[in-house]
Write a protein that holds these residues in place. Structure first.
Motif, PDB file in Angstrom:
ATOM      1  N   GLU A 223      33.484  44.835  40.301  1.00 43.91           N
ATOM      2  CA  GLU A 223      34.135  44.022  41.340  1.00 43.91           C
ATOM      3  C   GLU A 223      34.870  42.833  40.719  1.00 43.91           C
ATOM      4  O   GLU A 223      35.963  42.469  41.157  1.00 43.91           O
ATOM      5  N   MET A 224      34.270  42.239  39.687  1.00 43.96           N
ATOM      6  CA  MET A 224      34.942  41.139  38.977  1.00 43.96           C
ATOM      7  C   MET A 224      36.199  41.649  38.273  1.00 43.96           C
ATOM      8  O   MET A 224      37.242  40.988  38.276  1.00 43.96           O
ATOM      9  N   MET A 225      36.104  42.847  37.673  1.00 49.32           N
ATOM     10  CA  MET A 225      37.250  43.411  36.965  1.00 49.32           C
ATOM     11  C   MET A 225      38.392  43.742  37.921  1.00 49.32           C
ATOM     12  O   MET A 225      39.568  43.618  37.570  1.00 49.32           O
ATOM     13  N   LYS A 226      38.067  44.164  39.144  1.00 45.50           N
ATOM     14  CA  LYS A 226      39.105  44.484  40.131  1.00 45.50           C
ATOM     15  C   LYS A 226      39.973  43.277  40.446  1.00 45.50           C
ATOM     16  O   LYS A 226      41.171  43.405  40.682  1.00 45.50           O
ATOM     17  N   LYS A 227      39.349  42.092  40.435  1.00 48.32           N
ATOM     18  CA  LYS A 227      40.108  40.862  40.697  1.00 48.32           C
ATOM     19  C   LYS A 227      41.037  40.531  39.540  1.00 48.32           C
ATOM     20  O   LYS A 227      42.120  39.994  39.729  1.00 48.32           O
ATOM     21  N   GLN A 228      40.590  40.854  38.313  1.00 48.55           N
ATOM     22  CA  GLN A 228      41.394  40.544  37.138  1.00 48.55           C
ATOM     23  C   GLN A 228      42.425  41.626  36.838  1.00 48.55           C
ATOM     24  O   GLN A 228      43.441  41.366  36.197  1.00 48.55           O
ATOM     25  N   LEU A 229      42.137  42.861  37.284  1.00 50.31           N
ATOM     26  CA  LEU A 229      43.073  43.981  37.073  1.00 50.31           C
ATOM     27  C   LEU A 229      43.365  44.650  38.418  1.00 50.31           C
ATOM     28  O   LEU A 229      42.916  45.767  38.701  1.00 50.31           O
ATOM     29  N   PRO A 230      44.105  43.980  39.300  1.00 51.68           N
ATOM     30  CA  PRO A 230      44.341  44.524  40.652  1.00 51.68           C
ATOM     31  C   PRO A 230      45.125  45.839  40.652  1.00 51.68           C
ATOM     32  O   PRO A 230      45.064  46.588  41.623  1.00 51.68           O
ATOM     33  N   ARG A 231      45.840  46.123  39.568  1.00 58.26           N
ATOM     34  CA  ARG A 231      46.643  47.351  39.521  1.00 58.26           C
ATOM     35  C   ARG A 231      45.881  48.533  38.911  1.00 58.26           C
ATOM     36  O   ARG A 231      46.426  49.628  38.799  1.00 58.26           O
ATOM     37  N   THR A 232      44.652  48.311  38.508  1.00 56.75           N
ATOM     38  CA  THR A 232      43.834  49.376  37.926  1.00 56.75           C
ATOM     39  C   THR A 232      42.805  49.853  38.944  1.00 56.75           C
ATOM     40  O   THR A 232      42.098  49.037  39.539  1.00 56.75           O
ATOM     41  N   ALA A 233      42.746  51.162  39.155  1.00 58.77           N
ATOM     42  CA  ALA A 233      41.745  51.745  40.055  1.00 58.77           C
ATOM     43  C   ALA A 233      40.479  52.060  39.258  1.00 58.77           C
ATOM     44  O   ALA A 233      40.545  52.737  38.224  1.00 58.77           O
ATOM     45  N   PHE A 234      39.349  51.552  39.731  1.00 60.95           N
ATOM     46  CA  PHE A 234      38.084  51.771  39.037  1.00 60.95           C
ATOM     47  C   PHE A 234      37.231  52.785  39.798  1.00 60.95           C
ATOM     48  O   PHE A 234      37.147  52.758  41.028  1.00 60.95           O
ATOM     49  N   HIS A 235      36.586  53.685  39.041  1.00 59.00           N
ATOM     50  CA  HIS A 235      35.727  54.720  39.619  1.00 59.00           C
ATOM     51  C   HIS A 235      34.353  54.621  38.940  1.00 59.00           C
ATOM     52  O   HIS A 235      34.264  54.642  37.717  1.00 59.00           O
ATOM     53  N   GLU A 258      31.692  45.141  27.115  1.00 56.34           N
ATOM     54  CA  GLU A 258      32.662  45.125  26.011  1.00 56.34           C
ATOM     55  C   GLU A 258      33.769  46.145  26.254  1.00 56.34           C
ATOM     56  O   GLU A 258      34.947  45.871  25.996  1.00 56.34           O
ATOM     57  N   GLY A 259      33.395  47.344  26.769  1.00 58.84           N
ATOM     58  CA  GLY A 259      34.388  48.370  27.053  1.00 58.84           C
ATOM     59  C   GLY A 259      35.388  47.925  28.112  1.00 58.84           C
ATOM     60  O   GLY A 259      36.602  48.144  27.966  1.00 58.84           O
ATOM     61  N   LEU A 260      34.897  47.270  29.170  1.00 66.51           N
ATOM     62  CA  LEU A 260      35.789  46.783  30.223  1.00 66.51           C
ATOM     63  C   LEU A 260      36.632  45.600  29.743  1.00 66.51           C
ATOM     64  O   LEU A 260      37.785  45.440  30.149  1.00 66.51           O
ATOM     65  N   HIS A 261      36.052  44.787  28.867  1.00 61.23           N
ATOM     66  CA  HIS A 261      36.816  43.678  28.284  1.00 61.23           C
ATOM     67  C   HIS A 261      37.988  44.216  27.461  1.00 61.23           C
ATOM     68  O   HIS A 261      39.106  43.699  27.547  1.00 61.23           O
ATOM     69  N   ASN A 262      37.726  45.262  26.671  1.00 60.39           N
ATOM     70  CA  ASN A 262      38.813  45.888  25.904  1.00 60.39           C
ATOM     71  C   ASN A 262      39.861  46.497  26.820  1.00 60.39           C
ATOM     72  O   ASN A 262      41.068  46.451  26.531  1.00 60.39           O
ATOM     73  N   MET A 263      39.397  47.070  27.945  1.00 57.24           N
ATOM     74  CA  MET A 263      40.318  47.637  28.923  1.00 57.24           C
ATOM     75  C   MET A 263      41.219  46.542  29.505  1.00 57.24           C
ATOM     76  O   MET A 263      42.430  46.730  29.683  1.00 57.24           O
ATOM     77  N   LEU A 264      40.614  45.398  29.794  1.00 60.49           N
ATOM     78  CA  LEU A 264      41.357  44.257  30.324  1.00 60.49           C
ATOM     79  C   LEU A 264      42.363  43.724  29.321  1.00 60.49           C
ATOM     80  O   LEU A 264      43.508  43.391  29.660  1.00 60.49           O
TER      81      LEU A 264
END
Length: 349
Positions: A223-235, A258-264
């Motif tokens: 949910e935190m990542m969705k705010k930082q990456l609004p154009r990325t769909a997370f599953h 760490e994996g999501l941080h690299n994605m960001l």
């Protein structure tokens, strides 16, 4: 025929056994040596077996045999020391020595010396100790993160909240519009500081991990990542809801983090996928994106990827990273689900 077969088998065993085997006389002159012995120390038939580093330096009484094993006449089952090789290189070996034949007529004695290379065993022990130390350091680091997170949340966070309430009360008593506007600006800045404290507390050690477990914490992280990456769909998918051992939960969470941080930071992905599945007493974790990817040969020494592998290695698990330019990245973790004594070092209180 049986005697011939016995001789063949004896020769085969003598030559192909992995331990070095030497037959020598009382003066340490080599009578026979198998292939492993020649590869270990390099001394051949007719040459004398040198004394190990301990025996070469030890104090001996008059008439006493310098070889520690021979002096004790087989009472010492084995002995570890360094043996000089043909090239004067000192080899760490475990030795045993026993008299195998005594010619009563000539009084000649022959001894069987067995040598076992301890180098590999020593390296394995060093690796085991190193792994244990890394695990202890990681535990200590996570415990400190937990303490600091608690201090930020319960100490600094609560103090800032009290200041915010006090400022609200002050504003109700002040009728000066200019001063109220100034205080309102200060309250907005204070609110930002409170959000920062909450974020840092969460980053150090998410309280939800201890309270609700890995699944809920990963959902909160997404949910935190969705705010930082609004154009990325997370599953996100999982086939279990129960709690796991604390050490598994915190290390898997850190790897996903760490994996999501690299994605960001790098991926520029349209889709990100996280899967947590239990299969046959194993936890299979997959972190996948369809981003820009990278060349594994260029990135294999990256600290983030190295730390991922170290964390999962502490759980006796494996980490597989697949990526190539333009084809995204897939990180797969496979972890045995077993409790150990160390699992409780990070308690859930």
């Amino acid at each position: 025929m049986n005697d011939e077969l016995d001789q063949i088998f004896s020769d085969k065993l003598f030559q192909y056994i992995k331990d070095g085997i030497i037959v020598m006389d009382a003066s340490r002159k080599i009578v026979k040596a198998n292939r492993a012995a020649k590869e270990l120390i390099g001394w051949g038939i007719g040459e004398r077996v040198p004394y190990c580093s301990y025996c070469a330096k030890r104090d001996v009484k008059p008439g006493e045999e310098r070889c520690y094993l021979m002096a004790h006449k087989g009472e010492i089952p084995y002995f570890s020391s360094e043996m000089p090789t043909f090239g004067e290189y000192m080899l760490d070996v475990e030795m045993s020595n026993v008299m195998i034949y005594h010619d009563q007529e000539t009084d000649k004695k022959y001894y069987l010396l067995v040598l076992r290379d301890q180098t590999l065993k020593k390296k394995e022990e060093e690796a085991r100790i190193s792994k244990k130390m890394i695990k202890m350091l990681t535990n200590a680091k996570e415990a400190e993160h937990k303490r600091l997170s608690q201090e930020l949340h319960d100490g600094v966070g609560q103090s800032l909240y009290s200041i915010s309430i006090a400022m609200d009360n002050i504003m109700k008593r002040i009728e000066d519009d200019t001063l109220n506007e100034y205080i309102d600006d200060v309250r907005l800045e204070l609110g930002q500081v409170m959000d920062d404290v909450k974020f840092y507390s969460q980053a150090l050690r998410p309280k939800i991990l201890d309270q609700l477990g890995l699944i809920a914490t990963v959902e909160s992280l997404i949910e935190m990542m969705k705010k930082q990456l609004p154009r990325t769909a997370f599953h996100f998918s999982h086939n279990f809801d129960e709690r796991l051992a604390p050490m598994i939960e915190i290390n898997v969470y850190r790897v996903i983090q760490e994996g999501l941080h690299n994605m960001l930071k790098y991926a520029r992905a349209e889709n990100g996928c996280i899967e947590l599945n239990k299969q046959d007493e194993r936890l299979i974790v997959m972190i996948k994106d369809d981003g820009v990817g990278f060349d594994l040969k260029m990135k294999k020494s990256g600290l983030g990827l190295l730390h991922m592998k170290e964390r999962i290695s502490q759980l006796d698990g494996t980490t597989t990273i697949e990526s190539s330019p333009g084809r995204g990245t897939t990180i797969t973790l496979e972890i045995p689900l077993k409790e150990s004594d160390q699992d409780e070092s990070l308690n859930r209180r």
